[in-house]
Design a protein around this motif. Structure first.
Motif, mmCIF file in Angstrom:
data_model
loop_
_atom_site.group_PDB
_atom_site.id
_atom_site.type_symbol
_atom_site.label_atom_id
_atom_site.label_comp_id
_atom_site.label_asym_id
_atom_site.label_seq_id
_atom_site.Cartn_x
_atom_site.Cartn_y
_atom_site.Cartn_z
ATOM 1 N N CYS A 1 0.822 -1.213 0.000
ATOM 2 C CA CYS A 1 0.000 0.000 0.000
ATOM 3 C C CYS A 1 0.862 1.273 0.000
ATOM 4 C CB CYS A 1 -0.940 0.020 1.197
ATOM 5 S SG CYS A 1 -0.126 0.341 2.776
ATOM 6 N N CYS B 1 -1.419 -1.639 5.259
ATOM 7 C CA CYS B 1 -1.587 -3.078 5.010
ATOM 8 C C CYS B 1 -0.664 -3.961 5.860
ATOM 9 C CB CYS B 1 -1.360 -3.392 3.535
ATOM 10 S SG CYS B 1 0.364 -3.279 2.993
ATOM 11 N N CYS C 1 4.889 -4.388 4.561
ATOM 12 C CA CYS C 1 6.317 -4.046 4.563
ATOM 13 C C CYS C 1 6.905 -4.058 5.962
ATOM 14 C CB CYS C 1 6.541 -2.692 3.908
ATOM 15 S SG CYS C 1 5.899 -1.314 4.890
HETATM 16 S S1 FES Z 1 3.372 -1.121 2.231
HETATM 17 FE FE1 FES Z 1 1.595 -1.306 3.392
HETATM 18 S S2 FES Z 1 2.210 -0.850 5.400
HETATM 19 FE FE2 FES Z 1 3.956 -0.479 4.185
#
Ligand code: FES
Length: 107
Positions: A80, A85, A88
């Protein structure tokens, strides 16, 4: 292109070569044996499959590189890009909103 710079040594390796490849073959960690590193004049930057990070960092540390001179990229883990989300997540931080991550964990 880095390959043609005279102030820069570029050594590349691939795991599985095709017919056109004339470079090194094998894991990137095997290249460290032939590197002459000046730790205080060197920075390490790692990107690629996260599973290899530990092994590459281990090789850099064997060359006496300080952890704060080693940078890793977590861009492959992003989805995201806005901290929603959790894709990462690295420990208790999100690469997308906590900025750069180094082996020291300093933002
Ligand atoms: S890419 Fe979704 S929280 Fe970092």
């Amino acid at each position: 292109m880095w390959k043609h710079r005279e102030d820069f040594d570029l050594i590349m390796t691939v795991d599985v070569p095709d017919d056109s490849w004339d470079g090194e073959v094998g894991l990137v960690t095997r290249l460290f044996d032939r590197l002459d590193v000046e730790p205080d004049a060197t920075f390490g930057a790692i990107c690629g499959p996260p599973v290899m990070y530990k092994y590459v960092i281990d090789e850099m540390r064997k060359k006496n590189m300080d952890a704060d001179r080693i940078y890793v990229s977590f861009e492959r883990r992003m989805k995201c890009g806005i901290g929603k989300c959790g894709h990462c997540g690295v420990g208790h931080q999100y690469a997308c909103i906590d900025g750069r991550s180094s082996t020291t964990g300093k933002p």
